[in-house]
Design a protein around this motif. Structure first.
Motif, PDB file in Angstrom:
ATOM      1  N   GLY A  76       0.939  -0.719   0.035  1.00 54.39           N
ATOM      2  CA  GLY A  76      -0.129  -0.072   0.480  1.00 54.39           C
ATOM      3  C   GLY A  76       1.070   1.327   0.665  1.00 54.39           C
ATOM      4  O   GLY A  76       0.188   2.160  -0.294  1.00 54.39           O
ATOM      5  N   ASP A  77       2.165   1.456  -0.036  1.00 51.30           N
ATOM      6  CA  ASP A  77       2.945   2.439   0.200  1.00 51.30           C
ATOM      7  C   ASP A  77       3.514   2.773  -1.757  1.00 51.30           C
ATOM      8  O   ASP A  77       3.586   1.460  -2.380  1.00 51.30           O
ATOM      9  CB  ASP A  77       3.774   2.571   1.339  1.00 51.30           C
ATOM     10  N   ALA A  78       4.596   3.483  -1.621  1.00 52.30           N
ATOM     11  CA  ALA A  78       5.169   3.490  -2.449  1.00 52.30           C
ATOM     12  C   ALA A  78       6.328   4.391  -2.686  1.00 52.30           C
ATOM     13  O   ALA A  78       6.850   5.308  -1.873  1.00 52.30           O
ATOM     14  CB  ALA A  78       4.640   4.767  -3.441  1.00 52.30           C
ATOM     15  N   VAL A  79       6.863   3.706  -3.462  1.00 53.47           N
ATOM     16  CA  VAL A  79       8.380   4.587  -3.315  1.00 53.47           C
ATOM     17  C   VAL A  79       9.454   4.855  -4.701  1.00 53.47           C
ATOM     18  O   VAL A  79       8.850   4.658  -6.083  1.00 53.47           O
ATOM     19  CB  VAL A  79       9.846   3.891  -1.765  1.00 53.47           C
ATOM     20  N   ALA A  80      10.066   6.783  -4.900  1.00 52.80           N
ATOM     21  CA  ALA A  80      10.390   6.606  -6.698  1.00 52.80           C
ATOM     22  C   ALA A  80      11.952   6.294  -5.979  1.00 52.80           C
ATOM     23  O   ALA A  80      12.523   6.678  -5.333  1.00 52.80           O
ATOM     24  CB  ALA A  80      10.745   8.290  -6.790  1.00 52.80           C
ATOM     25  N   THR A  81      12.576   5.929  -7.876  1.00 54.66           N
ATOM     26  CA  THR A  81      14.213   5.807  -7.855  1.00 54.66           C
ATOM     27  C   THR A  81      13.882   6.282  -9.293  1.00 54.66           C
ATOM     28  O   THR A  81      12.312   7.021 -10.409  1.00 54.66           O
ATOM     29  CB  THR A  81      14.243   3.747  -7.927  1.00 54.66           C
ATOM     30  N   THR A  82      15.741   6.458  -9.739  1.00 54.11           N
ATOM     31  CA  THR A  82      15.683   6.803 -11.034  1.00 54.11           C
ATOM     32  C   THR A  82      14.535   5.879 -12.020  1.00 54.11           C
ATOM     33  O   THR A  82      14.495   4.794 -11.884  1.00 54.11           O
ATOM     34  CB  THR A  82      17.015   6.536 -10.902  1.00 54.11           C
ATOM     35  N   ALA A  83      14.222   6.115 -13.504  1.00 49.06           N
ATOM     36  CA  ALA A  83      13.735   5.544 -14.411  1.00 49.06           C
ATOM     37  C   ALA A  83      15.131   4.993 -15.644  1.00 49.06           C
ATOM     38  O   ALA A  83      13.984   4.398 -16.341  1.00 49.06           O
ATOM     39  CB  ALA A  83      12.763   6.640 -15.305  1.00 49.06           C
ATOM     40  N   GLY A  84      16.110   5.025 -14.934  1.00 45.28           N
ATOM     41  CA  GLY A  84      17.276   4.269 -15.948  1.00 45.28           C
ATOM     42  C   GLY A  84      17.331   4.416 -17.146  1.00 45.28           C
ATOM     43  O   GLY A  84      17.430   5.813 -17.294  1.00 45.28           O
ATOM     44  N   ARG A  85      17.044   3.580 -18.306  1.00 44.33           N
ATOM     45  CA  ARG A  85      16.970   3.687 -19.481  1.00 44.33           C
ATOM     46  C   ARG A  85      15.339   3.951 -20.005  1.00 44.33           C
ATOM     47  O   ARG A  85      15.302   4.029 -21.262  1.00 44.33           O
ATOM     48  CB  ARG A  85      17.708   2.284 -20.414  1.00 44.33           C
ATOM     49  N   LEU A  86      14.032   4.056 -19.307  1.00 49.07           N
ATOM     50  CA  LEU A  86      12.947   4.378 -19.481  1.00 49.07           C
ATOM     51  C   LEU A  86      12.353   5.407 -20.110  1.00 49.07           C
ATOM     52  O   LEU A  86      13.495   6.475 -19.511  1.00 49.07           O
ATOM     53  CB  LEU A  86      11.957   3.692 -18.050  1.00 49.07           C
ATOM     54  N   PRO A  87      12.131   5.577 -21.153  1.00 57.24           N
ATOM     55  CA  PRO A  87      11.486   6.522 -21.284  1.00 57.24           C
ATOM     56  C   PRO A  87      10.505   7.880 -20.682  1.00 57.24           C
ATOM     57  O   PRO A  87       9.671   8.875 -20.159  1.00 57.24           O
ATOM     58  CB  PRO A  87      11.249   6.727 -22.773  1.00 57.24           C
TER      59      PRO A  87
END
Ligand code: AR6
Length: 187
Positions: A76-87
């Motif tokens: 139920g929780d969320a956390v952000a990271t880089t998207a690497g090579r994703l657009p």
């Protein structure tokens, strides 16, 4: 001269849409990942995101697990990271509940959508792509998945103004796409 009639409270409502496709191909600020509490990868959309985004995403997940999320990311929780090579600019990892007939886990799935929007808005994101969280390996029934996702996202956006201008549900099958599109067409 700024237009005096365009004040913050006049901003247009966030657009919600459903498309059939692969979430890893979406050019948006945030791609949401239906992860598990370990954050260390898996199958389904999680596997696809890590494959397409490259090792940078997993490296950042490992750092989170070594620090603030030593116990893992709660359901139920969320956390952000880089998207690497994703657009995209960020991946927001969330953990939906495993579907269960006997216990009501809807609040946890609502929370996964809400927290994903809160974390995205905290980053200043303007566009977010969501998969159907919990609707694969975690077994959530397709029709309820669509209803709950749309209701939860609308409720989260109604909580107050934010940077978010577009929420796009990206569905992997025609059936899911039709269910989400039907739900979005309801007033
Ligand atoms: N783009 C959009 N949707 C996708 C894609 C894709 N590339 N790939 C799959 N889907 P699931 P869950 C759809 O199983 O139920 C993982 O192993 C899929 O058809 O990915 O939340 C994690 O590590 C389904 O409708 O996520 C966890 O252990 C939806 O995405 C566990 O699975 C979600 O299916 C999470 O299970």
């Amino acid at each position: 001269m700024p237009d005096p009639s365009s004040r913050a409270e006049d901003t247009a409502p966030t657009r919600l849409e459903a498309v059939r496709g692969d979430i890893t191909r979406q050019s948006v600020d945030v791609i949401v990942n239906a992860a598990n509490s370990s954050l260390l990868g898996g199958g389904g959309v999680d596997g696809a995101i890590h494959r397409a985004g490259g090792p940078e995403i997993l490296a950042e997940c490992r750092e989170l697990r070594a620090g603030a999320l030593r116990e893992g990311l709660p359901t139920g929780d969320a956390v952000a990271t880089t998207a690497g090579r994703l657009p995209a600019r960020w991946v927001v990892h969330t953990v939906g509940p495993v579907y269960a007939v006997r216990t009501d886990r809807r609040p946890l799935l609502e929370s996964a959508y809400r927290r994903s929007i809160e974390v995205s808005a905290g980053l200043g994101a303007r566009s977010i792509a969501f998969p159907a969280v919990s609707a694969g390996v975690y077994g959530w029934p397709p029709d309820d998945s669509a209803r709950l996702a749309v209701t939860a996202v609308r409720a989260a956006l109604a909580a107050g103004p934010s940077s978010v201008e577009l929420v796009r549900f990206v569905l992997f099958s025609d059936e899911m796409h039709e269910l989400f599109a039907a739900e979005l067409s309801r007033p």
